[in-house]
Design a protein around this motif. Sequence first.
Motif, PDB file in Angstrom:
ATOM      1  N   ILE A  45      -2.061  -9.057   0.552  1.00 15.12           N
ATOM      2  CA  ILE A  45      -1.976  -7.609   0.405  1.00 15.12           C
ATOM      3  C   ILE A  45      -0.753  -7.300  -0.436  1.00 15.12           C
ATOM      4  O   ILE A  45       0.339  -7.813  -0.181  1.00 15.12           O
ATOM      5  N   SER A  46      -0.927  -6.479  -1.447  1.00 11.23           N
ATOM      6  CA  SER A  46       0.206  -6.112  -2.304  1.00 11.23           C
ATOM      7  C   SER A  46       0.238  -4.601  -2.484  1.00 11.23           C
ATOM      8  O   SER A  46      -0.810  -3.931  -2.444  1.00 11.23           O
ATOM      9  N   ALA A  47       1.436  -4.075  -2.667  1.00  8.42           N
ATOM     10  CA  ALA A  47       1.608  -2.632  -2.837  1.00  8.42           C
ATOM     11  C   ALA A  47       2.869  -2.362  -3.638  1.00  8.42           C
ATOM     12  O   ALA A  47       3.710  -3.248  -3.832  1.00  8.42           O
ATOM     13  N   ASP A  48       3.008  -1.105  -4.076  1.00  8.52           N
ATOM     14  CA  ASP A  48       4.157  -0.728  -4.898  1.00  8.52           C
ATOM     15  C   ASP A  48       5.454  -0.701  -4.103  1.00  8.52           C
ATOM     16  O   ASP A  48       6.534  -0.876  -4.673  1.00  8.52           O
ATOM     17  N   THR A  49       5.358  -0.435  -2.806  1.00 12.71           N
ATOM     18  CA  THR A  49       6.555  -0.336  -1.968  1.00 12.71           C
ATOM     19  C   THR A  49       6.424  -1.250  -0.769  1.00 12.71           C
ATOM     20  O   THR A  49       5.301  -1.562  -0.332  1.00 12.71           O
ATOM     21  N   PRO A  50       7.537  -1.694  -0.181  1.00 12.98           N
ATOM     22  CA  PRO A  50       7.442  -2.550   1.004  1.00 12.98           C
ATOM     23  C   PRO A  50       6.784  -1.839   2.178  1.00 12.98           C
ATOM     24  O   PRO A  50       6.058  -2.470   2.956  1.00 12.98           O
ATOM     25  N   GLN A  51       6.984  -0.533   2.311  1.00 14.17           N
ATOM     26  CA  GLN A  51       6.381   0.192   3.424  1.00 14.17           C
ATOM     27  C   GLN A  51       4.865   0.224   3.303  1.00 14.17           C
ATOM     28  O   GLN A  51       4.135   0.011   4.277  1.00 14.17           O
ATOM     29  N   ALA A  52       4.374   0.489   2.092  1.00 10.48           N
ATOM     30  CA  ALA A  52       2.923   0.506   1.885  1.00 10.48           C
ATOM     31  C   ALA A  52       2.313  -0.866   2.137  1.00 10.48           C
ATOM     32  O   ALA A  52       1.223  -0.985   2.720  1.00 10.48           O
ATOM     33  N   ALA A  53       2.997  -1.937   1.702  1.00 13.30           N
ATOM     34  CA  ALA A  53       2.498  -3.295   1.953  1.00 13.30           C
ATOM     35  C   ALA A  53       2.486  -3.590   3.444  1.00 13.30           C
ATOM     36  O   ALA A  53       1.522  -4.171   3.971  1.00 13.30           O
ATOM     37  N   ASP A  54       3.544  -3.193   4.168  1.00 15.53           N
ATOM     38  CA  ASP A  54       3.607  -3.436   5.616  1.00 15.53           C
ATOM     39  C   ASP A  54       2.516  -2.665   6.350  1.00 15.53           C
ATOM     40  O   ASP A  54       1.877  -3.190   7.271  1.00 15.53           O
ATOM     41  N   ASP A  55       2.291  -1.409   5.961  1.00  9.73           N
ATOM     42  CA  ASP A  55       1.282  -0.595   6.634  1.00  9.73           C
ATOM     43  C   ASP A  55      -0.115  -1.190   6.447  1.00  9.73           C
ATOM     44  O   ASP A  55      -0.889  -1.292   7.407  1.00  9.73           O
ATOM     45  N   ALA A  56      -0.430  -1.581   5.204  1.00  8.28           N
ATOM     46  CA  ALA A  56      -1.757  -2.156   4.947  1.00  8.28           C
ATOM     47  C   ALA A  56      -1.919  -3.481   5.677  1.00  8.28           C
ATOM     48  O   ALA A  56      -2.971  -3.753   6.274  1.00  8.28           O
ATOM     49  N   ALA A  57      -0.881  -4.318   5.648  1.00  7.82           N
ATOM     50  CA  ALA A  57      -0.967  -5.613   6.339  1.00  7.82           C
ATOM     51  C   ALA A  57      -1.115  -5.415   7.844  1.00  7.82           C
ATOM     52  O   ALA A  57      -1.852  -6.160   8.507  1.00  7.82           O
ATOM     53  N   ALA A  58      -0.426  -4.405   8.389  1.00  8.62           N
ATOM     54  CA  ALA A  58      -0.535  -4.144   9.830  1.00  8.62           C
ATOM     55  C   ALA A  58      -1.954  -3.736  10.203  1.00  8.62           C
ATOM     56  O   ALA A  58      -2.468  -4.130  11.270  1.00  8.62           O
ATOM     57  N   ARG A  59      -2.615  -2.934   9.357  1.00  9.62           N
ATOM     58  CA  ARG A  59      -4.004  -2.544   9.645  1.00  9.62           C
ATOM     59  C   ARG A  59      -4.912  -3.759   9.658  1.00  9.62           C
ATOM     60  O   ARG A  59      -5.809  -3.872  10.494  1.00  9.62           O
ATOM     61  N   PHE A  60      -4.692  -4.682   8.716  1.00  8.56           N
ATOM     62  CA  PHE A  60      -5.492  -5.912   8.734  1.00  8.56           C
ATOM     63  C   PHE A  60      -5.179  -6.736   9.979  1.00  8.56           C
ATOM     64  O   PHE A  60      -6.068  -7.362  10.561  1.00  8.56           O
ATOM     65  N   GLY A  61      -3.917  -6.752  10.388  1.00 10.78           N
ATOM     66  CA  GLY A  61      -3.553  -7.502  11.579  1.00 10.78           C
ATOM     67  C   GLY A  61      -4.206  -6.946  12.831  1.00 10.78           C
ATOM     68  O   GLY A  61      -4.664  -7.695  13.704  1.00 10.78           O
TER      69      GLY A  61
END
Length: 754
Positions: free
Chosen positions: A669-685
Motif C-alpha cells: 500500500i502506498s500513499a502521498d502521506t504517512p497518515q494516508a498509507a497507515d489508514d489504508a494499511a489499517a483497513r486491510f489489516g
Amino acid sequence: MAVAPPPSSTHASGADQPTTGGLRVPVLLPMPFTGPFDYKAPASMALKPGDIVSVPLGNRRQTGVVWDTHTTLPPDLAHPTPAKTVADNRLRAVAERLELPPLNAELRRFVDWVAAYTLSPPGMVLAMTLRLHMKGATPAPAMGWIAPPTPPEELRITPARQKVLALMADGRPRTTTDIASAAEVNAGVVKGLADAGALRPVLLEPASPFAQPDPLHHPPVLEGAQKEAATALRHSVQDKKFSVTLLEGVTGSGKTEIYLEAIAACLEQGQQALVLLPEIALSAQWMDRFTRRFGVRPAVWHSEIGQKARRQTWLGTADGSATVVVGARSALFLPFCNLGLIIVDEEHESLFKQEEGVIYNARDMAVVRARLAGFAAVVVSATPSLETLANAHAGRYQRLVLPTRHGGASLPQTHLLDMREAPPERGLFLSPRLVEDIAATLGREEQAMLFLNRRGYAPLTLCRTCGHRMECPHCTAWLVEHRNRQVLSCHYCDHTEPMPPVCPNCKTEHSLTAIGPGIERITEEARQSFPDARILVMSSDTLGGPAATAEAVAKIARREVDLIIGTQIVAKGWHFPHLTLVGIVDADLGLGGADLRAGERTIQLLHQVAGRAGRASAPGRVVLQSYTPEHPVMQALLSGDFDQFMEQEAEQRRPGFWPPYGRLAALIISADTPQAADDAAARFGRTAPYGEGIQVLGPAPAPLAILRGRHRRRLLLRTWRSIAVQPILHRWLGLVPLDRHARVEVDIDPVSFL
C-alpha cells in the motif's frame, strides 16, 4: 510459483471462426481496463478472434484485438467480471482491421492466464504484446523487374544489355540495384531495357531480415553425461508435448552447447524456439556460440534494440520467419506462430521477476506458456532455485545433471580468508594475503578478478563533525557516492545531486567522508597496489549496453586485460579461459536483513562468480574475504556442496510453509502521506482473511518505507500450498475501498521484500 496448475483445455473456447458482419465483437485494448469492450462489426468486415483492429475510443483511435467471448481458465484463477450491457444501437463500429498477423488462440489464452494469475488487468498484459503501435509496421513491397519469355523484336542488343538479359533468363525477379550489381552494369542500362519493354515491373515480397539457422551446420562432439543430456533434451522436444526439464551442471560444464541441441531438434521439426536470458549483457558471448553452432545469428528482443528491429522481430515471430529468438523476459509475450521450445537460462536469477506494472516471473510464466501450448520447456542453471529443485524432487520436472566441467577442466579450489585474522590496512579493503595472491597470478601472466556487488565509490557518506548522513529526499535510502562523476546518487529513484563542499547540516567544510567500499573504491585501491596492471571495470555504470559489453569481453579474451573488477554482471556465465583467480571482496554482503532468500541468493551469486575461474587448462582459485567464515553459506562454498546447503534451506522452510512449500502474496500500500498509507494499511489489516492454512503478516512499514516520494506499507498473505491465493485476494481487495491518495499493488510469489 512451483508449477502451473493444469489448464482445463488447450485453447480458449470458441475456435477462431469468423464473426458475421454486423454482430457485436469483444475487443481487448492494451489499457488498464477489466476486460474487453463490445463493438459492432461492420457488415463488410468478417472478424474473428485474434484479429488486430483499430477502434474508436472517446475521440481517438486505439489498436486492439478481437477477443474470445469465453475463456477456460482453471477454477482457482477464474474471476468473472460483470460486464455492462450496451444496446446494439449504441455500439460503435470497428473502424478497420489492420493488415497484421492475428494473435493465435494460445497467445490469447496465455494473456488471460497471466492476467488472472497476477491479478492484473488483461489489457495491461496484452500491452506487452502490442507495446508498439503496429499499424503500418508491415514493410511495403519493393518494386522489381522480370524478363518476359521473349524480348521485343526491335530491341537493340548491346554487350551491357546482353549481360542483363543473360542474368534475367532464370526468371527470378530482381531490383534495379541487384541487377546492376550482378551484371556489372550501371542502372541506366536496366532503365533502358525497361523503357524498351525487355523488362517488366513486378512487386517483390519483402525480404526477411532473418537468416535461417542450419541445425546441421556445426554439431558438437559430445560424450558421456553431456551426450546423454543432449539426447534427453532432443527427445523432450521431439515428443511435442508439455514437459519441463532442469538442466543442472557445474559452471563450465557446457550447458549452453547442450541446450543448443534442443534448439536444433526444434528447428528440424520446423518449429520456433525462444531463449530467455536474465540480462541483455549476456547476449554477447551467447550470440557467438549460437552463430558457431548454426551458422547465422538469431533474432534478438530486448529494450536496447531500435524501433525498426523491434517491428521486424515482432512480425518475424508472427509469420514464422524468425525461427529462434533470444531475449529478455518481455520476449515471452511475442506472437510466435509455431513455438515449440522455451529455454530459460540462469533460471535462478531474480532479474526474471518484473517488479513494476504487470508483476510476473518470466521463468514461471514460460512454464505456463509451454503447458498451454503443449511443448517442452528447459530451465538451466548451475545453482537452481529452491522452487525448481522442489519441482524436480517431486517429479514435476525431469532433472539432468552435469557433474564435471567440459574438456577436462577442473573446478576451482576455494579458500576462506578470515578477515579478523588477516585484516586490511586502515582505510583499505583488500587483505594483504589476497593482494599477494593477485600479484602472484599477474606475475604468471594469468588474469585475476575482484568481485564486489556494490556500484559507486561508497554506499554511505557522512559528516565527521555532526554525524549527518546523506540521504535521498525521495526514498528511505542513503545516497551512494560516485566519485568518478562527483555526484551522490540514489539507486532506487535515480535522484542525483552534486557532492556538496560543506555538510548540509552543520555547514562544516570538507567534513564529508566515504564509509564502506563500492567498486570504484576497490578499483582505486587496486590501481595503487598494481600500478602496472591493465584494469577493466565491468558494471552497469561502465558498460553502456550489449555492444560495450561485447567489446569488454573481447578485450579479456585477447588478453588485453590483467585484472577485471566487477559487480554482479561478471557472474553471468562468461567464459574467460585465462582467468585463474577470483577474489570476492565482501562475501558477507547480502546475508543481512530479513530476506527469506538471503542465504540462497548469496550462495548462488558467489558460486557463479567463483565459476569464472579455471575454466581452461590452468587450475583456478577462489578467495572469499569474510568476517563470518563459520556461516553456513561460507562453509557450503568451501566444501562445494551446494545440494546439501539447499536441502538445509528446504528443511528450514517446510515447517512454516514458506515457498516453495507454501504460497505467498504481498500487498504493498502506498500513499502521498504517512497518515494516508497507515489508514489504508489499517483497513486491510482489519479485513484480513483468516482460516486454517491462511496467515496474514502485517501491516508494517516496508523496509523501503518511502520510495519515489510515496510512503509504503506491506502485508504478506501466506497459505498452505494447497490453497490458491487469487480467490482470497479478490475477496479481500473487494472489501477495502481506497481513496484517490492511496494505491495497492499485488505481488504474487514475491522475490523481493523491499
